[in-house]
Scaffold this motif. Structure first.
Motif, PDB file in Angstrom:
ATOM      1  N   LEU A 175       0.836  -1.204   0.000  1.00  0.00           N
ATOM      2  CA  LEU A 175       0.000   0.000   0.000  1.00  0.00           C
ATOM      3  C   LEU A 175       0.875   1.259   0.000  1.00  0.00           C
ATOM      4  N   GLU A 176       1.961   1.222   0.746  1.00  0.00           N
ATOM      5  CA  GLU A 176       2.903   2.350   0.739  1.00  0.00           C
ATOM      6  C   GLU A 176       3.506   2.547  -0.648  1.00  0.00           C
ATOM      7  N   ARG A 177       3.845   1.433  -1.296  1.00  0.00           N
ATOM      8  CA  ARG A 177       4.420   1.510  -2.643  1.00  0.00           C
ATOM      9  C   ARG A 177       3.401   2.097  -3.629  1.00  0.00           C
ATOM     10  N   LEU A 178       2.138   1.718  -3.492  1.00  0.00           N
ATOM     11  CA  LEU A 178       1.096   2.274  -4.367  1.00  0.00           C
ATOM     12  C   LEU A 178       0.998   3.785  -4.177  1.00  0.00           C
ATOM     13  N   GLN A 179       1.019   4.225  -2.938  1.00  0.00           N
ATOM     14  CA  GLN A 179       0.918   5.656  -2.672  1.00  0.00           C
ATOM     15  C   GLN A 179       2.114   6.407  -3.251  1.00  0.00           C
ATOM     16  N   THR A 180       3.283   5.769  -3.243  1.00  0.00           N
ATOM     17  CA  THR A 180       4.478   6.385  -3.824  1.00  0.00           C
ATOM     18  C   THR A 180       4.307   6.593  -5.327  1.00  0.00           C
ATOM     19  N   THR A 181       3.703   5.612  -6.010  1.00  0.00           N
ATOM     20  CA  THR A 181       3.491   5.770  -7.457  1.00  0.00           C
ATOM     21  C   THR A 181       2.489   6.875  -7.756  1.00  0.00           C
ATOM     22  N   ILE A 182       1.483   6.999  -6.899  1.00  0.00           N
ATOM     23  CA  ILE A 182       0.486   8.066  -7.096  1.00  0.00           C
ATOM     24  C   ILE A 182       1.143   9.433  -6.960  1.00  0.00           C
ATOM     25  N   GLN A 183       1.997   9.565  -5.960  1.00  0.00           N
ATOM     26  CA  GLN A 183       2.706  10.827  -5.767  1.00  0.00           C
ATOM     27  C   GLN A 183       3.619  11.128  -6.946  1.00  0.00           C
ATOM     28  N   ALA A 184       4.266  10.082  -7.482  1.00  0.00           N
ATOM     29  CA  ALA A 184       5.159  10.272  -8.627  1.00  0.00           C
ATOM     30  C   ALA A 184       4.381  10.731  -9.855  1.00  0.00           C
ATOM     31  N   ILE A 185       3.170  10.230 -10.031  1.00  0.00           N
ATOM     32  CA  ILE A 185       2.339  10.679 -11.153  1.00  0.00           C
ATOM     33  C   ILE A 185       1.962  12.146 -10.969  1.00  0.00           C
ATOM     34  N   LYS A 186       1.611  12.520  -9.740  1.00  0.00           N
ATOM     35  CA  LYS A 186       1.272  13.923  -9.453  1.00  0.00           C
ATOM     36  C   LYS A 186       2.419  14.857  -9.814  1.00  0.00           C
ATOM     37  N   GLU A 187       3.636  14.419  -9.544  1.00  0.00           N
ATOM     38  CA  GLU A 187       4.815  15.270  -9.731  1.00  0.00           C
ATOM     39  C   GLU A 187       5.446  15.119 -11.109  1.00  0.00           C
ATOM     40  N   SER A 188       4.850  14.292 -11.982  1.00  0.00           N
ATOM     41  CA  SER A 188       5.441  14.048 -13.295  1.00  0.00           C
ATOM     42  C   SER A 188       5.422  15.299 -14.160  1.00  0.00           C
ATOM     43  N   VAL A 189       6.380  15.382 -15.060  1.00  0.00           N
ATOM     44  CA  VAL A 189       6.517  16.526 -15.960  1.00  0.00           C
ATOM     45  C   VAL A 189       6.101  16.112 -17.364  1.00  0.00           C
ATOM     46  N   ASP A 190       5.355  16.979 -18.036  1.00  0.00           N
ATOM     47  CA  ASP A 190       4.916  16.723 -19.421  1.00  0.00           C
ATOM     48  C   ASP A 190       4.113  15.440 -19.552  1.00  0.00           C
ATOM     49  N   ASP A 191       3.347  15.113 -18.503  1.00  0.00           N
ATOM     50  CA  ASP A 191       2.498  13.919 -18.524  1.00  0.00           C
ATOM     51  C   ASP A 191       3.285  12.650 -18.829  1.00  0.00           C
ATOM     52  N   ASP A 192       4.536  12.630 -18.446  1.00  0.00           N
ATOM     53  CA  ASP A 192       5.374  11.450 -18.675  1.00  0.00           C
ATOM     54  C   ASP A 192       5.372  10.591 -17.411  1.00  0.00           C
ATOM     55  N   LYS A 238      -3.390   9.944 -27.069  1.00  0.00           N
ATOM     56  CA  LYS A 238      -2.889  11.216 -27.600  1.00  0.00           C
ATOM     57  C   LYS A 238      -3.030  12.367 -26.609  1.00  0.00           C
ATOM     58  N   HIS A 239      -4.087  12.327 -25.810  1.00  0.00           N
ATOM     59  CA  HIS A 239      -4.328  13.418 -24.856  1.00  0.00           C
ATOM     60  C   HIS A 239      -4.495  12.839 -23.456  1.00  0.00           C
ATOM     61  N   ARG A 240      -3.572  13.139 -22.577  1.00  0.00           N
ATOM     62  CA  ARG A 240      -3.599  12.590 -21.228  1.00  0.00           C
ATOM     63  C   ARG A 240      -4.313  13.545 -20.263  1.00  0.00           C
ATOM     64  N   GLU A 241      -4.849  12.944 -19.225  1.00  0.00           N
ATOM     65  CA  GLU A 241      -5.498  13.731 -18.178  1.00  0.00           C
ATOM     66  C   GLU A 241      -4.931  13.245 -16.847  1.00  0.00           C
ATOM     67  N   ARG A 242      -3.826  13.847 -16.463  1.00  0.00           N
ATOM     68  CA  ARG A 242      -3.099  13.395 -15.269  1.00  0.00           C
ATOM     69  C   ARG A 242      -3.958  13.434 -14.015  1.00  0.00           C
ATOM     70  N   ASP A 243      -4.725  14.515 -13.854  1.00  0.00           N
ATOM     71  CA  ASP A 243      -5.530  14.652 -12.642  1.00  0.00           C
ATOM     72  C   ASP A 243      -6.551  13.525 -12.518  1.00  0.00           C
ATOM     73  N   LYS A 244      -7.130  13.122 -13.652  1.00  0.00           N
ATOM     74  CA  LYS A 244      -8.102  12.021 -13.607  1.00  0.00           C
ATOM     75  C   LYS A 244      -7.410  10.702 -13.282  1.00  0.00           C
ATOM     76  N   THR A 245      -6.218  10.514 -13.856  1.00  0.00           N
ATOM     77  CA  THR A 245      -5.466   9.297 -13.568  1.00  0.00           C
ATOM     78  C   THR A 245      -5.148   9.219 -12.077  1.00  0.00           C
ATOM     79  N   VAL A 246      -4.708  10.325 -11.512  1.00  0.00           N
ATOM     80  CA  VAL A 246      -4.407  10.377 -10.076  1.00  0.00           C
ATOM     81  C   VAL A 246      -5.657  10.071  -9.260  1.00  0.00           C
ATOM     82  N   ALA A 247      -6.774  10.677  -9.646  1.00  0.00           N
ATOM     83  CA  ALA A 247      -8.025  10.457  -8.908  1.00  0.00           C
ATOM     84  C   ALA A 247      -8.448   8.993  -8.966  1.00  0.00           C
ATOM     85  N   HIS A 248      -8.319   8.383 -10.148  1.00  0.00           N
ATOM     86  CA  HIS A 248      -8.684   6.970 -10.296  1.00  0.00           C
ATOM     87  C   HIS A 248      -7.786   6.085  -9.445  1.00  0.00           C
TER      88      HIS A 248
END
Length: 231
Positions: A128-145, A185-195
């Motif tokens: 669960l800690e590892r999952l939360q780490t990936t979520i944080q990494a997505i939040k902090e990602s640059v250029d939707d990468d 083609k078009h990413r939505e980072r905030d939705k990915t994080v929410a999901h």
């Protein structure tokens, strides 16, 4: 060999079918346990009759299967399934449908919806800690990468179930993640994080039904991004 050899293959392949679909039909003999690794395939003329295809199409399919190491042709003895595929029939089938994005997404959805329910029972505090780490990494990602973090999120869930059979199937599908990823083609980072956060919350609460619903919403979001990009 069954008395009615047509039953071995199943329904005939339509006239529009390409060699790759013939390959899938032949490999399906392994998936459905009608033949086993090391078994001899029916002779060429019988396969042509069973499948309803021309000799050039069948030979093209056989050449491809041989190059993949799925079959081995022996001079004056016929064609055999190789022994090497005995432990990974799912990976073998996936290698043939690698360009069928819709089929890959449907298979992944079916597997991951079941996995996340079991994960709600089995997942550890560490995972669960590892999952939360990936979520944080997505939040902090640059250029939707954030593709690698997204993939790791799903892989952690699969590993948490600790089922080697399911793990092998999911690993095979997740190897196609990059192929699916490039279609978006078009990413939505905030939705990915929410999901991902909703999936995490359900797992943390050991709520299998909520985890199923959250994962389903997420995977349908991905499916629509890939298959209906203008919707």
């Amino acid at each position: 060999m069954p008395e009615n050899k047509l039953d071995l293959i199943g329904s005939r392949v339509s006239r529009q079918t390409l060699a790759q679909q013939v390959e899938e039909k032949i490999v399906n003999l392994l998936i459905t346990n009608k033949l086993k690794p090391g078994d001899k395939l029916p002779p060429e003329m019988e396969l042509i009759s069973m499948l309803g295809v021309s000799r050039p199409v069948l030979r093209e399919a056989m050449s491809s299967l041989e190059s993949l190491g799925i079959v081995k042709r022996k001079t004056r003895d016929g064609t055999y399934f190789t022994e090497k595929i005995s432990s990974k029939p799912f990976s073998t089938m996936l290698s043939l449908v690698n360009d069928n994005i819709e089929a890959i997404i449907e298979a992944r959805t079916s597997l991951e919806l079941g996995l996340v329910v079991f994960a709600a029972e089995k997942i550890s505090a560490h995972d669960l800690e590892r999952l939360q780490t990936t979520i944080q990494a997505i939040k902090e990602s640059v250029d939707d990468d954030y593709g690698e973090h997204d993939l790791l999120f799903h892989r952690i869930i699969a590993q948490s179930v600790d089922n080697p059979i399911l793990q092998g199937m999911v690993d095979s599908l997740l190897l196609t993640h990059a192929k699916v990823n490039v279609q978006i083609k078009h990413r939505e980072r905030d939705k990915t994080v929410a999901h991902h956060q909703a999936i995490y919350d359900a797992l943390a609460n050991r709520d299998g039904q909520a985890a199923f619903r959250a994962m389903h919403e997420h995977l349908m979001f991905v499916r629509n991004k890939v298959l209906e990009p203008n919707q």
